[in-house]
Design a protein around this motif. Structure first.
Motif, PDB file in Angstrom:
ATOM      1  N   ARG A 100       0.816  -1.220   0.000  1.00 17.18           N
ATOM      2  CA  ARG A 100       0.000   0.000   0.000  1.00 17.18           C
ATOM      3  C   ARG A 100       0.851   1.273   0.000  1.00 17.18           C
ATOM      4  O   ARG A 100       0.312   2.383  -0.013  1.00 17.18           O
ATOM      5  CB  ARG A 100      -0.932   0.010   1.219  1.00 17.18           C
ATOM      6  CG  ARG A 100      -1.916  -1.157   1.250  1.00 17.18           C
ATOM      7  CD  ARG A 100      -2.723  -1.155   2.531  1.00 17.18           C
ATOM      8  NE  ARG A 100      -3.566   0.030   2.659  1.00 17.18           N
ATOM      9  CZ  ARG A 100      -4.221   0.350   3.790  1.00 17.18           C
ATOM     10  NH1 ARG A 100      -4.105  -0.421   4.867  1.00 17.18           N
ATOM     11  NH2 ARG A 100      -4.965   1.442   3.818  1.00 17.18           N
ATOM     12  N   ILE A 101       2.154   1.105   0.013  1.00 17.25           N
ATOM     13  CA  ILE A 101       3.055   2.262   0.106  1.00 17.25           C
ATOM     14  C   ILE A 101       3.992   2.301  -1.103  1.00 17.25           C
ATOM     15  O   ILE A 101       4.635   1.306  -1.437  1.00 17.25           O
ATOM     16  CB  ILE A 101       3.899   2.198   1.395  1.00 17.25           C
ATOM     17  CG1 ILE A 101       2.982   2.125   2.625  1.00 17.25           C
ATOM     18  CG2 ILE A 101       4.819   3.411   1.494  1.00 17.25           C
ATOM     19  CD1 ILE A 101       3.730   1.936   3.936  1.00 17.25           C
ATOM     20  N   ASP A 102       4.083   3.471  -1.748  1.00 15.73           N
ATOM     21  CA  ASP A 102       5.010   3.684  -2.862  1.00 15.73           C
ATOM     22  C   ASP A 102       6.055   4.702  -2.440  1.00 15.73           C
ATOM     23  O   ASP A 102       5.708   5.806  -1.978  1.00 15.73           O
ATOM     24  CB  ASP A 102       4.260   4.201  -4.092  1.00 15.73           C
ATOM     25  CG  ASP A 102       3.336   3.149  -4.690  1.00 15.73           C
ATOM     26  OD1 ASP A 102       3.799   2.012  -4.894  1.00 15.73           O
ATOM     27  OD2 ASP A 102       2.150   3.465  -4.926  1.00 15.73           O
ATOM     28  N   LEU A 103       7.321   4.334  -2.599  1.00  9.66           N
ATOM     29  CA  LEU A 103       8.429   5.199  -2.188  1.00  9.66           C
ATOM     30  C   LEU A 103       9.233   5.605  -3.418  1.00  9.66           C
ATOM     31  O   LEU A 103       9.661   4.751  -4.198  1.00  9.66           O
ATOM     32  CB  LEU A 103       9.327   4.470  -1.182  1.00  9.66           C
ATOM     33  CG  LEU A 103       8.622   3.910   0.065  1.00  9.66           C
ATOM     34  CD1 LEU A 103       9.614   3.150   0.933  1.00  9.66           C
ATOM     35  CD2 LEU A 103       7.956   5.030   0.860  1.00  9.66           C
ATOM     36  N   PHE A 104       9.460   6.907  -3.571  1.00 10.97           N
ATOM     37  CA  PHE A 104      10.201   7.427  -4.721  1.00 10.97           C
ATOM     38  C   PHE A 104      11.383   8.286  -4.251  1.00 10.97           C
ATOM     39  O   PHE A 104      11.251   9.040  -3.278  1.00 10.97           O
ATOM     40  CB  PHE A 104       9.296   8.290  -5.601  1.00 10.97           C
ATOM     41  CG  PHE A 104       8.209   7.532  -6.305  1.00 10.97           C
ATOM     42  CD1 PHE A 104       8.423   7.013  -7.572  1.00 10.97           C
ATOM     43  CD2 PHE A 104       6.963   7.345  -5.703  1.00 10.97           C
ATOM     44  CE1 PHE A 104       7.410   6.313  -8.232  1.00 10.97           C
ATOM     45  CE2 PHE A 104       5.961   6.654  -6.348  1.00 10.97           C
ATOM     46  CZ  PHE A 104       6.185   6.130  -7.616  1.00 10.97           C
ATOM     47  N   PRO A 105      12.491   8.211  -4.965  1.00  9.17           N
ATOM     48  CA  PRO A 105      13.596   9.138  -4.696  1.00  9.17           C
ATOM     49  C   PRO A 105      13.307  10.464  -5.393  1.00  9.17           C
ATOM     50  O   PRO A 105      12.258  10.624  -6.040  1.00  9.17           O
ATOM     51  CB  PRO A 105      14.794   8.428  -5.319  1.00  9.17           C
ATOM     52  CG  PRO A 105      14.190   7.686  -6.480  1.00  9.17           C
ATOM     53  CD  PRO A 105      12.824   7.237  -6.003  1.00  9.17           C
ATOM     54  N   LEU A 106      14.213  11.407  -5.270  1.00  4.47           N
ATOM     55  CA  LEU A 106      14.048  12.678  -5.962  1.00  4.47           C
ATOM     56  C   LEU A 106      14.102  12.455  -7.470  1.00  4.47           C
ATOM     57  O   LEU A 106      14.735  11.517  -7.959  1.00  4.47           O
ATOM     58  CB  LEU A 106      15.155  13.656  -5.547  1.00  4.47           C
ATOM     59  CG  LEU A 106      15.229  14.015  -4.061  1.00  4.47           C
ATOM     60  CD1 LEU A 106      16.288  15.098  -3.834  1.00  4.47           C
ATOM     61  CD2 LEU A 106      13.878  14.486  -3.537  1.00  4.47           C
ATOM     62  N   VAL A 107      13.415  13.318  -8.202  1.00 12.01           N
ATOM     63  CA  VAL A 107      13.418  13.235  -9.662  1.00 12.01           C
ATOM     64  C   VAL A 107      14.073  14.487 -10.220  1.00 12.01           C
ATOM     65  O   VAL A 107      14.138  15.530  -9.562  1.00 12.01           O
ATOM     66  CB  VAL A 107      11.982  13.101 -10.213  1.00 12.01           C
ATOM     67  CG1 VAL A 107      11.374  11.792  -9.749  1.00 12.01           C
ATOM     68  CG2 VAL A 107      11.117  14.286  -9.787  1.00 12.01           C
TER      69      VAL A 107
END
Length: 283
Positions: free
Chosen positions: A103-110
């Motif tokens: 249920r959790i999406d983790l993204f780095p900086l873009v």
């Protein structure tokens, strides 16, 4: 800071009229995207604040929200999530609080401001951090149509979100008074997708017309504050010089009345050293 703040400062606080800052939107910002919950069938909470602000108390509050809103998602974007170890650690911490990792999406900086701002199109409600709230991220979220849920506190860092929302106006339902209220408001808002969609599509125009984006008025307030500071400093300098002059005069008066070593002219005490020698001294 609240007027009755219990914080202590070495400096003299200068309070500005309205908000404490003015926001100029990025020219790279694209159009506001429709509320994703209308197409996905579930609400996505999000936060792009620096990960250091996501304290255990914040994670616990988010977990309470997620458990109360079935099928909801949480989308986070922060620099440390470029590391797989950090991702696993965060997901593990949330799992221990009852929130499944899927249920959790983790993204780095873009790369690029435009790409960064476009990611708000995947978020329905932004969750602010506490006691250190977001500032630029909150302004960016609002500009991209994503309402931010924040909470008030007892210091400036905690109240930043509330100040920004108050400056936009009409956002009272997104300002909580404590953690329990924060959780309750998040759940209530998540259960009203139509309201989220309506708020989203009108938020940018509301913000653009608000004092938050009125740089000229903000700067007039800052300049007025500077002028008041300068005048206060000038008065303090005059008072300081007056006090020094009074002290000098009191010292001179004390010496003239025999309280010091200074002697009056013509008092007969101005004899040379030779005049005070013994009678046998050469003259």
């Amino acid at each position: 800071d609240p007027v009755d703040t219990t914080q202590t400062f070495t400096e003299h606080l200068a309070r500005l009229p309205g908000c404490f800052l003015s926001y100029t939107p990025s020219t790279e910002a694209g159009p506001v995207a429709p509320a994703p919950c209308l197409g996905s069938g579930y609400v996505t909470f999000g936060c792009f604040n620096t990960l250091a602000k996501v304290t255990p108390d914040v994670r616990n509050a988010w977990a309470r929200i997620m458990r109360s809103v079935p099928n909801s998602r949480l989308l986070l974007k922060a620099k440390p999530f470029a590391c797989q170890t950090i991702q696993r650690r965060f997901l593990s911490a949330m799992e221990q609080l009852g929130v499944e990792s899927w249920r959790i999406d983790l993204f780095p900086l873009v790369g690029g401001t435009g790409a960064h701002l476009s990611m708000y199109g995947m978020v329905d409600i932004a969750l602010d951090t506490f006691p250190y709230a977001g500032t630029t991220t909150t302004c960016e979220s609002l500009w991209m149509g994503v309402p931010v849920l924040t909470a008030i506190g007892e210091c400036h860092a905690h109240n930043v979100g509330a100040s920004l929302l108050n400056a936009v106006g009409g956002m009272e339902d997104f300002v909580a008074v404590d953690t329990d209220d924060y959780v309750e408001r998040a759940v209530r808002l998540a259960n009203d997708p139509e309201r989220l969609a309506t708020t989203r599509m009108g938020l940018r125009s509301k913000m653009a017309a608000s004092e938050l984006c009125d740089g000229r008025t903000f700067m007039r307030g800052v300049e007025t504050a500077y002028l008041k500071m300068w005048r206060r400093w000038c008065r303090s300098e005059v008072e300081r010089e007056d006090d020094e002059e009074k002290a000098r005069r009191r010292k001179e008066e004390k010496m003239d009345t025999g309280g010091g070593t200074r002697k009056k002219k013509g008092s007969g005490s101005e004899c040379s050293t030779d005049d005070q020698r013994s009678p046998t001294a050469s003259r």
